[in-house]
Design a protein around this motif. Structure first.
Motif, PDB file in Angstrom:
ATOM      1  N   LYS A   2       0.772  -1.212  -0.217  1.00 38.60           N
ATOM      2  CA  LYS A   2      -0.050  -0.065  -0.144  1.00 38.60           C
ATOM      3  C   LYS A   2       0.962   1.250   0.032  1.00 38.60           C
ATOM      4  CE  LYS A   2      -4.253  -1.611   2.305  1.00 38.60           C
ATOM      5  NZ  LYS A   2      -5.009  -1.521   3.401  1.00 38.60           N
ATOM      6  N   LEU A   3       1.875   1.288   0.829  1.00 42.65           N
ATOM      7  CA  LEU A   3       2.765   2.428   0.914  1.00 42.65           C
ATOM      8  C   LEU A   3       3.486   2.701  -0.674  1.00 42.65           C
ATOM      9  CD1 LEU A   3       4.563   4.606   2.429  1.00 42.65           C
ATOM     10  CD2 LEU A   3       6.224   3.062   2.816  1.00 42.65           C
ATOM     11  N   GLY A   4       3.847   1.503  -1.360  1.00 44.56           N
ATOM     12  CA  GLY A   4       4.308   1.756  -2.610  1.00 44.56           C
ATOM     13  C   GLY A   4       3.390   2.530  -3.623  1.00 44.56           C
ATOM     14  N   ILE A   5       2.274   2.096  -3.578  1.00 44.77           N
ATOM     15  CA  ILE A   5       1.094   2.511  -4.353  1.00 44.77           C
ATOM     16  C   ILE A   5       0.746   4.044  -4.009  1.00 44.77           C
ATOM     17  CG2 ILE A   5      -1.378   2.267  -4.924  1.00 44.77           C
ATOM     18  CD1 ILE A   5      -0.965  -0.674  -4.656  1.00 44.77           C
ATOM     19  N   GLU A   6       0.418   4.138  -2.657  1.00 46.07           N
ATOM     20  CA  GLU A   6       0.405   5.716  -2.051  1.00 46.07           C
ATOM     21  C   GLU A   6       1.428   6.486  -2.456  1.00 46.07           C
ATOM     22  OE1 GLU A   6      -2.717   6.782  -0.843  1.00 46.07           O
ATOM     23  OE2 GLU A   6      -3.400   4.845  -1.175  1.00 46.07           O
ATOM     24  N   GLY A   7       2.608   6.106  -2.340  1.00 46.78           N
ATOM     25  CA  GLY A   7       3.860   7.053  -2.618  1.00 46.78           C
ATOM     26  C   GLY A   7       4.050   7.114  -4.179  1.00 46.78           C
ATOM     27  N   GLY A   8       3.049   6.466  -4.911  1.00 47.24           N
ATOM     28  CA  GLY A   8       3.330   6.684  -6.422  1.00 47.24           C
ATOM     29  C   GLY A   8       4.771   6.109  -7.021  1.00 47.24           C
ATOM     30  N   CYS A   9       4.948   5.109  -6.514  1.00 46.64           N
ATOM     31  CA  CYS A   9       6.283   4.373  -6.717  1.00 46.64           C
ATOM     32  C   CYS A   9       6.087   3.434  -8.128  1.00 46.64           C
ATOM     33  CB  CYS A   9       6.877   3.565  -5.814  1.00 46.64           C
ATOM     34  SG  CYS A   9       7.443   4.254  -4.193  1.00 46.64           S
ATOM     35  N   ASN A  10       7.159   3.289  -8.681  1.00 49.61           N
ATOM     36  CA  ASN A  10       7.246   2.640 -10.155  1.00 49.61           C
ATOM     37  C   ASN A  10       7.226   1.091  -9.676  1.00 49.61           C
ATOM     38  OD1 ASN A  10       9.056   4.906 -10.344  1.00 49.61           O
ATOM     39  ND2 ASN A  10       8.866   4.269 -12.470  1.00 49.61           N
ATOM     40  N   ALA A  11       7.713   0.718  -8.383  1.00 49.30           N
ATOM     41  CA  ALA A  11       7.643  -0.422  -8.018  1.00 49.30           C
ATOM     42  C   ALA A  11       7.719  -0.820  -6.637  1.00 49.30           C
ATOM     43  CB  ALA A  11       8.752  -1.490  -8.851  1.00 49.30           C
ATOM     44  N   VAL A  12       7.370  -1.904  -6.105  1.00 45.18           N
ATOM     45  CA  VAL A  12       8.111  -2.340  -4.718  1.00 45.18           C
ATOM     46  C   VAL A  12       8.786  -3.676  -4.958  1.00 45.18           C
ATOM     47  CG1 VAL A  12       5.786  -3.723  -4.326  1.00 45.18           C
ATOM     48  CG2 VAL A  12       6.960  -2.830  -2.533  1.00 45.18           C
ATOM     49  N   ALA A  13       9.951  -3.599  -3.990  1.00 41.10           N
ATOM     50  CA  ALA A  13      10.914  -4.552  -4.012  1.00 41.10           C
ATOM     51  C   ALA A  13      10.577  -5.154  -2.594  1.00 41.10           C
ATOM     52  CB  ALA A  13      12.284  -4.273  -4.540  1.00 41.10           C
ATOM     53  N   SER A  14      10.567  -6.645  -2.664  1.00 44.48           N
ATOM     54  CA  SER A  14      10.624  -7.208  -1.300  1.00 44.48           C
ATOM     55  C   SER A  14      10.920  -8.800  -1.480  1.00 44.48           C
ATOM     56  CB  SER A  14       9.264  -6.805  -0.406  1.00 44.48           C
ATOM     57  OG  SER A  14       9.346  -7.325   0.729  1.00 44.48           O
ATOM     58  N   THR A  15      10.718  -9.456  -0.468  1.00 44.21           N
ATOM     59  CA  THR A  15      11.034 -10.910  -0.107  1.00 44.21           C
ATOM     60  C   THR A  15       9.860 -11.730  -0.933  1.00 44.21           C
ATOM     61  OG1 THR A  15       9.778 -11.252   1.761  1.00 44.21           O
ATOM     62  CG2 THR A  15      12.113 -10.284   1.897  1.00 44.21           C
ATOM     63  N   PHE A  16      10.215 -12.972  -0.960  1.00 39.75           N
ATOM     64  CA  PHE A  16       8.949 -13.990  -1.470  1.00 39.75           C
ATOM     65  C   PHE A  16       7.976 -13.935  -0.673  1.00 39.75           C
ATOM     66  CE2 PHE A  16      13.053 -15.615  -3.693  1.00 39.75           C
ATOM     67  CZ  PHE A  16      12.604 -16.046  -5.017  1.00 39.75           C
ATOM     68  N   GLY A  17       8.395 -13.911   0.826  1.00 40.20           N
ATOM     69  CA  GLY A  17       7.275 -14.105   1.675  1.00 40.20           C
ATOM     70  C   GLY A  17       6.137 -12.956   1.628  1.00 40.20           C
ATOM     71  N   VAL A  18       6.866 -11.768   1.612  1.00 41.92           N
ATOM     72  CA  VAL A  18       6.217 -10.538   1.754  1.00 41.92           C
ATOM     73  C   VAL A  18       5.189 -10.415   0.513  1.00 41.92           C
ATOM     74  CG1 VAL A  18       6.118  -7.915   1.356  1.00 41.92           C
ATOM     75  CG2 VAL A  18       7.635  -9.149   3.155  1.00 41.92           C
ATOM     76  N   LEU A  19       5.769 -10.328  -0.719  1.00 41.52           N
ATOM     77  CA  LEU A  19       5.143 -10.062  -1.918  1.00 41.52           C
ATOM     78  C   LEU A  19       4.361 -11.212  -2.226  1.00 41.52           C
ATOM     79  CD1 LEU A  19       7.853  -8.556  -4.147  1.00 41.52           C
ATOM     80  CD2 LEU A  19       6.027  -7.606  -2.851  1.00 41.52           C
ATOM     81  N   GLY A  20       4.784 -12.485  -1.927  1.00 38.54           N
ATOM     82  CA  GLY A  20       3.616 -13.764  -2.159  1.00 38.54           C
ATOM     83  C   GLY A  20       2.378 -13.765  -1.437  1.00 38.54           C
ATOM     84  N   SER A  21       2.234 -13.028  -0.280  1.00 39.29           N
ATOM     85  CA  SER A  21       1.238 -13.341   0.852  1.00 39.29           C
ATOM     86  C   SER A  21       0.195 -12.413   0.280  1.00 39.29           C
ATOM     87  CB  SER A  21       1.896 -12.916   2.244  1.00 39.29           C
ATOM     88  OG  SER A  21       2.017 -11.297   1.986  1.00 39.29           O
ATOM     89  N   VAL A  22       0.581 -11.280  -0.832  1.00 37.69           N
ATOM     90  CA  VAL A  22      -0.624 -10.485  -1.073  1.00 37.69           C
ATOM     91  C   VAL A  22      -0.500 -10.406  -2.599  1.00 37.69           C
ATOM     92  CG1 VAL A  22      -0.800  -9.056   1.096  1.00 37.69           C
ATOM     93  CG2 VAL A  22       1.257  -8.483  -0.978  1.00 37.69           C
TER      94      VAL A  22
END
Length: 356
Positions: free
Chosen positions: A100-120
């Motif tokens: 949500k922070l990546g979207i609200e912040g107007g970012c090009n992308a969000v980079a994170s772990t398998f677990g973080v991104l896989g969970s949503v």
């Protein structure tokens, strides 16, 4: 917009906004722009699916189709421990708030772990580009060790809808040879599966630091790390902002010779000015064919916005292509974090901040 940027730069405003580089000419740089993927990457060996993934990265968020990137990286739950990273703002233990922070912040992308991104992933992978970080420094073994190990597969990243994968290599470390092989193989597979690649080109060796200076952030050593990164076909290079120079000369000795350098690196290709030091990092990214994004660093509190804007100005004027800033954004309430990310993006949107 330029007045606000100058205000945040304070006493450095004139030096950073008016500097004209006399080292490596800006005319030699493949500069960011709306046509960057078409102008630079279509001449490469990248496949059509990879070009589509790259365009997705460059075509999302407030910086869409400018050639610049603003990426939110949140892998610190592993790299720095979840408690240390999220104690300032426990809401970010929940991966959904990271995205949500990546979207609200107007970012090009969000980079994170398998677990973080896989969970949503099913809810968000089609709303903001995912960059899956495939390796990390496992930071729980005692005593602490510093090595990057794989946490998943490239196929897993593709299956959760990622447009890119990211990895770290600790160049200069005893383990760097194995890491180079692992990441090169992983990046090859990522390209085969249509994903772009981002490399965290970090240095790690106790010999790179003495009692007065940390050469892990020297322009000459980080520049060479960048050059190794693009050699294994990283499409985007993440590097720390250079703070000094002369790492090769400081590390080598008559009894312990180290590496290869040339005096012209220090007399002609760089100067003491931070913009010229970044320009040398960009030159080592094939003169900007691979985009250089500098990292935002740790949170310092009230000075975070000013520090982030300073880094963005130096990166942009040096010929870089953006910023990847995490802790300064997520270690505060979401509205404040989004505002900080947008302050960074304003530097790249401001036509008065030009390449030096």
């Amino acid at each position: 917009m330029i007045d606000r940027i100058a205000e945040l730069l304070g006493d450095e405003a004139s030096s950073l906004l008016e500097h004209q580089s006399k080292t490596i000419s800006k005319d030699l740089i493949h500069q960011p722009g709306p046509d960057f993927v078409d102008r630079v990457w279509t001449a490469s060996d990248r496949s059509i699916p990879v070009l589509r993934s790259l365009q997705s990265l460059y075509g999302t968020g407030r910086l869409a189709n400018t050639g610049y990137l603003s990426i939110l990286p949140v892998d610190q739950g592993i790299e720095h421990s979840a408690g240390a990273s999220f104690a300032p703002n426990p809401a970010y233990f929940d991966p959904e708030n990271i995205v949500k922070l990546g979207i609200e912040g107007g970012c090009n992308a969000v980079a994170s772990t398998f677990g973080v991104l896989g969970s949503v992933a099913r809810k968000y992978a089609h709303k903001i580009p995912f960059v899956v970080k495939i390796n990390h420094n496992e930071f729980l073994s005692y005593p602490n060790k510093f090595d990057q190990i794989l946490f998943g597969t490239i196929k897993e990243a593709q299956e959760m809808g990622a447009v890119a994968v990211g990895a770290t290599i600790y160049f200069g470390s005893a383990e760097s040879g194995r890491q180079i092989v692992e990441v090169a193989q992983a990046f090859k597979m990522a390209h085969e599966l249509g994903m772009a690649t981002i490399l965290w080109c970090y240095l790690r060796n106790n010999a790179f630091k003495n009692s007065t200076t940390d050469f892990h952030v020297s322009a000459d050593l980080t520049g060479q790390a960048n050059h190794l990164g693009v050699t294994i076909e990283a499409d985007i290079i993440k590097q720390k902002l250079p703070e000094t120079n002369g790492g090769y000369n400081a590390v080598t000795s008559k009894d312990n010779p180290y590496g290869k350098t040339d005096k012209r690196i220090y007399s002609e290709l760089t100067s003491d000015h931070p913009i010229d030091l970044v320009r040398y990092q960009v030159a080592n990214c094939y003169m900007g064919r691979a985009s250089l994004i500098n990292s935002g660093g740790a949170s310092s509190g009230e000075s975070d916005t000013a520090e982030a804007v300073r880094t963005a100005v130096i990166n942009k004027r040096g010929g870089g292509a953006g910023l990847i800033s995490g802790r300064k954004a997520f270690q505060r309430p979401m509205a404040e974090g989004a505002a900080l990310l947008q302050a960074i993006q304003d530097v790249y949107l401001c036509e008065d901040v030009t390449i030096a």
